[in-house]
Design an enzyme around this catalytic site. Structure first.
Site, PDB file in Angstrom:
ATOM      1  N   GLU A 118      22.350  12.135 -11.455  1.00 40.67           N
ATOM      2  CA  GLU A 118      21.826  10.763 -11.399  1.00 40.67           C
ATOM      3  C   GLU A 118      21.093  10.400 -12.688  1.00 40.67           C
ATOM      4  OE1 GLU A 118      19.318  10.353  -7.939  1.00 40.67           O
ATOM      5  OE2 GLU A 118      20.895  11.017  -6.569  1.00 40.67           O
ATOM      6  N   GLU A 185      25.658   2.689  -7.087  1.00 31.76           N
ATOM      7  CA  GLU A 185      25.142   2.602  -5.710  1.00 31.76           C
ATOM      8  C   GLU A 185      24.211   1.402  -5.559  1.00 31.76           C
ATOM      9  OE1 GLU A 185      23.677   6.249  -4.027  1.00 31.76           O
ATOM     10  OE2 GLU A 185      22.827   5.228  -2.277  1.00 31.76           O
TER      11      GLU A 185
HETATM   12  O1  KIV Z   1      24.425  12.410  -2.133  1.00 33.14           O
HETATM   13  C1  KIV Z   1      25.397  11.659  -1.891  1.00 33.14           C
HETATM   14  O2  KIV Z   1      26.031  11.745  -0.834  1.00 33.14           O
HETATM   15  C2  KIV Z   1      25.760  10.695  -2.914  1.00 33.14           C
HETATM   16  C3  KIV Z   1      26.835   9.700  -2.592  1.00 33.14           C
HETATM   17  C4  KIV Z   1      26.517   8.863  -1.454  1.00 33.14           C
HETATM   18  C5  KIV Z   1      27.248   8.920  -3.767  1.00 33.14           C
HETATM   19  O3  KIV Z   1      25.239  10.725  -3.963  1.00 33.14           O
END
Ligand code: KIV
Length: 279
Positions: A118, A185
């Protein structure tokens, strides 16, 4: 006949041919097998593991060892889908070297083909270090759950002009640093559309509208198995939570009433061989 496994190169090419990418999360081998058989292109072992399977209220407590453990399990269930391992909080933020070493463990020890992390500009060098070592990296911008406290909650990102500009510039920086795809997201769909049009790599949306090159959801959310409810952007394609509850109630009733197990669920001793009767 076994299908050939999906590759990172294919995903990037599908952007050019406008073939949408389908992605879902998994945390165990059997679920992974169902997703694979259904033809999902990408399976992500998300750090949503923390909420979906481990009972945490955020992704923050999830450890690298837990992620590797579940990624290994999922890898045993896949034969076609591309497996991506999510790097958990504090497994990459410290330095590019830490990021590279831990990313390597997903490929070397857990069967992943790629990792996801991220953040934007602040992880640019970390992404570069991983990608330059030959490890495919998926980026993740917009609502980045590992920054939940900094963001002040799970809120839509990029609604204000300055925020949208920052996300766009982060997307460019990540592409330059070497990500092969980018999760967006909880961002407005017109922002996702602009980013998707500006990038050469595919975008994969979750709460980012219809214009991304692909879509991802948390599997338990789209199957209706999340007892805590789901965000607005989730479409529930099944109501397995209710089905599970009904099935378990029926089981408990049958056990209490002596209706289960029946003869057909029970084992029986071999018949005694017939004794020969002497004349
Ligand atoms: O942790 C997760 O499941 C994610 C997705 C929803 C993109 O990062």
């Amino acid at each position: 006949m076994t299908e050939t496994p999906v590759t990172v190169t294919q995903l990037v090419n599908w952007k050019k041919t406008q073939r949408k990418i389908t992605a879902l999360t998994a945390y165990d081998a059997n679920t992974a097998r169902w997703l694979d058989q259904a033809g999902v292109d990408v399976v992500l072992v998300g750090d949503s593991l923390g909420m979906v399977a481990l009972g945490h209220s955020t992704t923050l407590p999830v450890t690298l060892e837990e992620m590797l453990h579940h990624t290994r399990a999922v890898s045993r269930g896949l034969s076609r889908a591309l497996l991506v391992g999510d790097m958990p909080f504090m497994s990459y933020q410290v330095s590019p070297q830490q990021a590279l070493e831990n990313a390597g463990r997903f490929l070397k020890e857990a069967g992943a083909c790629a990792v996801k992390l991220e953040g934007g500009a602040r992880v640019e060098n970390h992404v570069r270090a991983i990608a330059e070592a030959g490890i495919p990296v998926m980026g993740h911008l917009g609502l980045t759950p590992q920054s939940v406290h900094q963001l002040g909650g799970y809120k839509v990102q990029g609604k204000k002009i300055l925020d949208a500009k920052r996300i766009k510039s982060d997307a460019q920086k990540l592409q330059k640093a070497g990500v092969f795809s980018l999760v967006l997201e909880a961002v407005p769909s017109d922002l996702a559309r602009e980013i998707t049009a500006e990038l050469d790599i595919p975008t994969i949306g979750i709460g980012a509208g219809p214009y991304c090159d692909g879509q991802i959801l948390v599997t338990q959310d789209m199957l209706g198995m999340n007892p805590g409810g789901v965000p607005k952007f989730v479409k529930q394609f099944a109501d397995l939570g209710t089905q599970i509850k009904n099935a378990v109630e029926a089981y408990a009733r049958d056990v209490r009433e002596g209706a289960f197990p029946g003869v057909e669920h029970s084992y029986h001793r071999d018949r005694e061989p017939l004794k020969k009767v002497e004349p």
